[in-house]
Design a protein around this motif. Structure first.
Motif, PDB file in Angstrom:
ATOM      1  N   LYS A  83       6.778   5.322  -2.550  1.00 44.95           N
ATOM      2  CA  LYS A  83       7.650   4.062  -2.207  1.00 44.95           C
ATOM      3  C   LYS A  83       8.663   4.542  -1.630  1.00 44.95           C
ATOM      4  CE  LYS A  83       6.074   0.605  -5.475  1.00 44.95           C
ATOM      5  NZ  LYS A  83       6.225  -0.110  -6.746  1.00 44.95           N
ATOM      6  N   GLU A  84       9.216   5.652  -1.874  1.00 44.60           N
ATOM      7  CA  GLU A  84      10.729   5.987  -1.605  1.00 44.60           C
ATOM      8  C   GLU A  84      10.736   6.805  -0.205  1.00 44.60           C
ATOM      9  OE1 GLU A  84       8.617  10.166  -3.931  1.00 44.60           O
ATOM     10  OE2 GLU A  84       8.714   8.324  -4.027  1.00 44.60           O
ATOM     11  N   ALA A  85       9.659   7.202   0.286  1.00 43.79           N
ATOM     12  CA  ALA A  85       9.818   7.129   1.954  1.00 43.79           C
ATOM     13  C   ALA A  85      10.015   5.580   2.472  1.00 43.79           C
ATOM     14  CB  ALA A  85       8.546   8.048   2.396  1.00 43.79           C
ATOM     15  N   GLY A  86       9.354   4.715   1.787  1.00 45.10           N
ATOM     16  CA  GLY A  86       9.147   3.019   1.989  1.00 45.10           C
ATOM     17  C   GLY A  86      10.405   2.918   2.373  1.00 45.10           C
ATOM     18  N   VAL A  87      11.948   3.342   1.492  1.00 49.34           N
ATOM     19  CA  VAL A  87      12.871   2.917   1.233  1.00 49.34           C
ATOM     20  C   VAL A  87      13.505   3.502   2.634  1.00 49.34           C
ATOM     21  CG1 VAL A  87      15.530   3.189   0.204  1.00 49.34           C
ATOM     22  CG2 VAL A  87      13.091   2.950  -1.092  1.00 49.34           C
ATOM     23  N   LEU A  88      13.127   4.382   3.387  1.00 50.66           N
ATOM     24  CA  LEU A  88      13.661   5.103   4.810  1.00 50.66           C
ATOM     25  C   LEU A  88      13.063   3.598   5.754  1.00 50.66           C
ATOM     26  CD1 LEU A  88      14.488   6.789   2.904  1.00 50.66           C
ATOM     27  CD2 LEU A  88      14.096   8.554   4.954  1.00 50.66           C
ATOM     28  N   ALA A  89      12.027   3.530   4.847  1.00 50.75           N
ATOM     29  CA  ALA A  89      11.176   2.370   6.605  1.00 50.75           C
ATOM     30  C   ALA A  89      12.128   1.581   6.976  1.00 50.75           C
ATOM     31  CB  ALA A  89       9.735   2.761   6.638  1.00 50.75           C
ATOM     32  N   LEU A  90      12.850   0.909   5.215  1.00 49.12           N
ATOM     33  CA  LEU A  90      13.046  -0.520   5.822  1.00 49.12           C
ATOM     34  C   LEU A  90      14.307  -0.571   5.568  1.00 49.12           C
ATOM     35  CD1 LEU A  90      11.262  -1.598   2.012  1.00 49.12           C
ATOM     36  CD2 LEU A  90      10.963  -2.104   4.736  1.00 49.12           C
ATOM     37  N   LEU A  91      15.303   0.744   5.624  1.00 50.00           N
ATOM     38  CA  LEU A  91      16.665   0.413   6.213  1.00 50.00           C
ATOM     39  C   LEU A  91      16.559   0.972   7.533  1.00 50.00           C
ATOM     40  CD1 LEU A  91      18.596   3.223   3.601  1.00 50.00           C
ATOM     41  CD2 LEU A  91      18.992   0.846   5.006  1.00 50.00           C
ATOM     42  N   ASN A  92      15.249   1.563   8.080  1.00 54.27           N
ATOM     43  CA  ASN A  92      15.396   1.488   8.751  1.00 54.27           C
ATOM     44  C   ASN A  92      15.162   1.251  10.006  1.00 54.27           C
ATOM     45  OD1 ASN A  92      15.014   3.819  11.814  1.00 54.27           O
ATOM     46  ND2 ASN A  92      12.972   2.874  12.004  1.00 54.27           N
ATOM     47  N   ALA A 132       1.379  -1.594   0.082  1.00 54.99           N
ATOM     48  CA  ALA A 132      -0.146   0.232  -0.099  1.00 54.99           C
ATOM     49  C   ALA A 132       0.818   1.108  -0.018  1.00 54.99           C
ATOM     50  CB  ALA A 132      -1.311  -0.096   0.862  1.00 54.99           C
ATOM     51  N   GLY A 133       2.134   1.144  -0.660  1.00 55.71           N
ATOM     52  CA  GLY A 133       2.725   2.398  -0.862  1.00 55.71           C
ATOM     53  C   GLY A 133       3.938   2.318   0.351  1.00 55.71           C
ATOM     54  N   GLY A 134       3.475   1.721   1.096  1.00 53.50           N
ATOM     55  CA  GLY A 134       4.696   1.795   2.734  1.00 53.50           C
ATOM     56  C   GLY A 134       3.728   2.074   4.148  1.00 53.50           C
ATOM     57  N   VAL A 135       2.357   1.913   3.769  1.00 50.39           N
ATOM     58  CA  VAL A 135       1.347   2.083   5.242  1.00 50.39           C
ATOM     59  C   VAL A 135       1.296   0.432   5.613  1.00 50.39           C
ATOM     60  CG1 VAL A 135       0.982   4.550   4.618  1.00 50.39           C
ATOM     61  CG2 VAL A 135      -0.610   2.263   4.215  1.00 50.39           C
ATOM     62  N   GLN A 136       1.231  -0.502   5.091  1.00 52.05           N
ATOM     63  CA  GLN A 136       0.747  -2.408   5.234  1.00 52.05           C
ATOM     64  C   GLN A 136       2.240  -2.810   5.480  1.00 52.05           C
ATOM     65  OE1 GLN A 136      -1.299  -4.945   3.056  1.00 52.05           O
ATOM     66  NE2 GLN A 136      -2.920  -3.914   4.281  1.00 52.05           N
ATOM     67  N   TRP A 137       2.567  -2.805   6.552  1.00 46.79           N
ATOM     68  CA  TRP A 137       3.722  -3.782   6.970  1.00 46.79           C
ATOM     69  C   TRP A 137       3.202  -5.579   7.635  1.00 46.79           C
ATOM     70  CZ3 TRP A 137       8.736  -4.571   7.055  1.00 46.79           C
ATOM     71  CH2 TRP A 137       9.592  -5.184   8.169  1.00 46.79           C
ATOM     72  N   ALA A 182       6.073 -14.060   8.393  1.00 46.58           N
ATOM     73  CA  ALA A 182       5.234 -14.995   9.645  1.00 46.58           C
ATOM     74  C   ALA A 182       3.595 -14.469   8.613  1.00 46.58           C
ATOM     75  CB  ALA A 182       4.976 -14.998  10.630  1.00 46.58           C
ATOM     76  N   GLY A 183       3.376 -13.423   8.531  1.00 48.77           N
ATOM     77  CA  GLY A 183       2.134 -13.055   7.685  1.00 48.77           C
ATOM     78  C   GLY A 183       1.608 -12.347   8.795  1.00 48.77           C
ATOM     79  N   ASP A 184       2.507 -11.190   9.934  1.00 46.10           N
ATOM     80  CA  ASP A 184       1.237 -10.801  10.916  1.00 46.10           C
ATOM     81  C   ASP A 184       1.555  -9.236  10.227  1.00 46.10           C
ATOM     82  OD1 ASP A 184       1.193 -12.534  12.722  1.00 46.10           O
ATOM     83  OD2 ASP A 184       3.506 -12.292  13.329  1.00 46.10           O
ATOM     84  N   ILE A 185       0.351  -8.455  10.202  1.00 46.95           N
ATOM     85  CA  ILE A 185       0.031  -7.004   9.438  1.00 46.95           C
ATOM     86  C   ILE A 185      -0.303  -6.102   9.922  1.00 46.95           C
ATOM     87  CG2 ILE A 185      -1.611  -6.243   8.114  1.00 46.95           C
ATOM     88  CD1 ILE A 185      -0.311  -8.293   6.631  1.00 46.95           C
ATOM     89  N   SER A 186       0.545  -5.181  10.080  1.00 43.28           N
ATOM     90  CA  SER A 186       0.020  -3.734  10.210  1.00 43.28           C
ATOM     91  C   SER A 186       0.248  -2.025  10.070  1.00 43.28           C
ATOM     92  CB  SER A 186       1.116  -3.154  11.262  1.00 43.28           C
ATOM     93  OG  SER A 186       2.601  -4.044  11.475  1.00 43.28           O
ATOM     94  N   HIS A 187      -0.474  -1.850  10.226  1.00 44.26           N
ATOM     95  CA  HIS A 187      -0.848  -0.417   9.304  1.00 44.26           C
ATOM     96  C   HIS A 187      -0.124   0.944  10.082  1.00 44.26           C
ATOM     97  CE1 HIS A 187      -3.342  -3.051   7.292  1.00 44.26           C
ATOM     98  NE2 HIS A 187      -2.655  -2.651   6.583  1.00 44.26           N
ATOM     99  N   PRO A 188       1.618   0.823   9.907  1.00 44.37           N
ATOM    100  CA  PRO A 188       2.110   1.769  11.245  1.00 44.37           C
ATOM    101  C   PRO A 188       1.341   3.170  10.227  1.00 44.37           C
ATOM    102  CG  PRO A 188       2.986   0.067  10.462  1.00 44.37           C
ATOM    103  CD  PRO A 188       2.797  -0.057   9.189  1.00 44.37           C
ATOM    104  N   ASP A 230       9.120   4.279  16.400  1.00 47.06           N
ATOM    105  CA  ASP A 230       8.381   4.587  16.215  1.00 47.06           C
ATOM    106  C   ASP A 230       7.909   5.200  14.571  1.00 47.06           C
ATOM    107  OD1 ASP A 230       9.173   6.979  16.801  1.00 47.06           O
ATOM    108  OD2 ASP A 230       7.091   7.238  17.586  1.00 47.06           O
ATOM    109  N   PHE A 231       8.731   5.145  13.884  1.00 47.73           N
ATOM    110  CA  PHE A 231       8.796   6.043  12.307  1.00 47.73           C
ATOM    111  C   PHE A 231       7.609   4.859  11.360  1.00 47.73           C
ATOM    112  CE2 PHE A 231      10.747   6.103   8.113  1.00 47.73           C
ATOM    113  CZ  PHE A 231      10.837   7.543   7.936  1.00 47.73           C
ATOM    114  N   SER A 232       7.519   5.853  10.385  1.00 45.72           N
ATOM    115  CA  SER A 232       6.459   5.052   9.394  1.00 45.72           C
ATOM    116  C   SER A 232       6.474   6.275   8.340  1.00 45.72           C
ATOM    117  CB  SER A 232       5.312   5.298   9.900  1.00 45.72           C
ATOM    118  OG  SER A 232       4.921   6.291   9.945  1.00 45.72           O
ATOM    119  N   VAL A 233       5.952   5.733   7.096  1.00 41.88           N
ATOM    120  CA  VAL A 233       6.679   6.812   5.634  1.00 41.88           C
ATOM    121  C   VAL A 233       5.459   7.270   6.057  1.00 41.88           C
ATOM    122  CG1 VAL A 233       6.595   4.445   4.671  1.00 41.88           C
ATOM    123  CG2 VAL A 233       4.213   5.345   4.559  1.00 41.88           C
ATOM    124  N   ARG A 234       4.442   7.970   7.288  1.00 44.95           N
ATOM    125  CA  ARG A 234       4.061   9.500   7.158  1.00 44.95           C
ATOM    126  C   ARG A 234       4.350  10.206   7.819  1.00 44.95           C
ATOM    127  NH1 ARG A 234      -2.527   8.705   8.384  1.00 44.95           N
ATOM    128  NH2 ARG A 234      -1.974  10.189   6.619  1.00 44.95           N
TER     129      ARG A 234
END
Length: 425
Positions: free
Chosen positions: A260-269, A108-113, A117-123, A284-288
């Motif tokens: 997506k580009e903000a998602g790069v930072l979230a994944l690096l984090n 979802a562009g970076g808001v669905q982690w 194991a398939g555990d989902i959250s929306h930071p 608690d960092f998220s793309v938002r």
């Protein structure tokens, strides 16, 4: 005659040296692969419900556990989400869960982690925002019916309802009107299809206004895929069809910040935290919470991430566009594509940190969709080389360099990926 070694892979453009690419993935310990999904590890199809993914590819991703994450504008959840594709491809949810086959990363562009194991959250996403999004698919279906009530000679009855069911993607965090099915049905009526695109753009604008009236002004934005880049106000420019090409097919209503580009930072984090125990941008960092501009995102990485720990980043995508148009008598390049900005950021991080980051492009033009331009190859003396990329050949100063390309599409990419996985210790 002395031998001249070719430039390092990250300094090449349109390289077909897949062996060197495999070597990089197989032997680099400090590695972070960030990969798109549609068109990269599975074919592009008119009906998203027809997508399949190979077990061998899923098993290969497990060999890169901790070093591989997806970054997609699609979703993990829902009947059209990646998880359902995985479960169908494996023969059921039980097999997917037992084998931990779910793909980790951001959707979802970076808001669905999602975890392996398939555990989902929306930071960073509120309950009020999720509630508003939940009502959008029904509104999309209603608007499509209203449109074809005015074009009943083009499509009606059961055929229309089937098309609506295939086209309204009831994603949890990014509900989407996908017009691929309608493009096929209206192939002999391009003017009706173009009018439908404009009707969907109007719907997106109405949704933004409705959200503002409900106290959610600024909470959402619209992603058009593929697109012609962004206008001066930062909004994406839809690609309206003018012939056989489908232009913009996906009209996605998304959470503000889900780029997506903000998602790069979230994944690096998360990657740094897994290796060191510390989150450079905070737990608690998220793309938002990320800036939206390329330079500001890059500055944030430079300011907070230890250069000694920076991994080699390998970005993989299939949607990069550019078109040169004449404005005020001058040629102007309109650059877009849903993978462009995240790939460009990965390239820039590599340049700033002195790392050999690789931008990898998968040619998905061989799928069912008609909105991808094929790479143009030339055979000279038994050796192939790319002589034209996916962008406009008149766009000579595109800052994004595609280091390694896979003209054979997702099958060729997946085979190379699996080879690297088999070699990785």
């Amino acid at each position: 005659m002395s031998y001249i070694a070719p430039p390092l892979l990250h300094r090449q453009a349109f390289s077909l040296d897949h062996g060197a690419w495999v070597d990089c993935l197989a032997t680099t310990e400090n590695l972070l692969i960030i990969q798109d999904l549609d068109g990269v590890c599975m074919g592009l199809v008119n009906d998203p419900l027809d997508r399949v993914v190979e077990r061998s590819y899923l098993e290969a991703t497990q060999r890169f556990d901790g070093h591989f994450f997806v970054l997609t504008n699609g979703e993990h959840t829902g009947k059209r989400g990646m998880n359902d594709i995985i479960e169908r491809s494996l023969g059921g949810a039980t097999q997917a869960q037992a084998g931990r086959y779910y793909l980790p990363g951001l959707a979802a562009g970076g808001v669905q982690w999602q975890t392996r194991a398939g555990d989902i959250s929306h930071p960073g996403v509120s309950e009020a925002e999720l509630a508003f999004l939940a009502a959008v698919p029904e509104t999309m279906g209603d608007r499509l019916r209203q449109f074809f009530a005015q074009h009943c000679d083009s499509l009606a009855g059961a055929a229309l309802e089937q098309a609506i069911q295939a086209s309204v993607l009831d994603n949890m965090a990014s509900p989407t009107a996908n017009l691929n099915t309608f493009h096929g049905l209206l192939a002999d009526q391009p003017q009706v299809y173009a009018a439908l695109q404009r009707a969907m753009q109007g719907l997106m604008e109405d949704l933004l206004r409705n959200a503002a009236r409900q106290g959610l002004e600024g909470a959402f934005f619209v992603h058009y895929a593929p697109n012609h880049g962004r206008g001066p106000d930062g909004t994406e420019i839809p690609w309206f069809s003018q012939g056989e090409e489908s232009g913009t097919t996906d009209f996605q209503f998304m959470v503000r910040g889900a780029i997506k580009e903000a998602g790069v930072l979230a994944l690096l984090n998360r990657y740094y935290a897994a290796r060191t125990g510390d989150y450079p941008l905070g737990e608690d960092f998220s793309v938002r919470r990320a800036p939206h501009r390329h330079g500001e995102l890059l500055d944030l990485v430079v300011q907070h991430f230890d250069p000694a720990l920076m991994p080699i980043l390998v970005g993989v995508g299939d949607t990069v566009t550019s078109v040169v148009v004449i404005e005020d008598g001058q040629p102007v390049a309109k650059r877009g594509g849903s993978d462009r900005n995240f790939l460009h950021l990965i390239q820039a991080i590599g340049q700033r940190f002195g790392r050999g980051n690789l931008v990898t492009y998968v040619d998905s033009s061989g799928g069912e969709l008609k909105n991808r331009k094929a790479l143009k190859l030339e055979d000279r003396g038994g050796t192939s080389r790319v002589i034209e990329g996916p962008g406009d050949p008149q766009d000579g100063d595109d800052p994004l360099v595609l280091n390694v390309v896979f003209p054979g599409g997702y099958r060729q990419y997946c085979q190379a990926f699996q080879t690297a996985a088999a070699r990785r210790q």
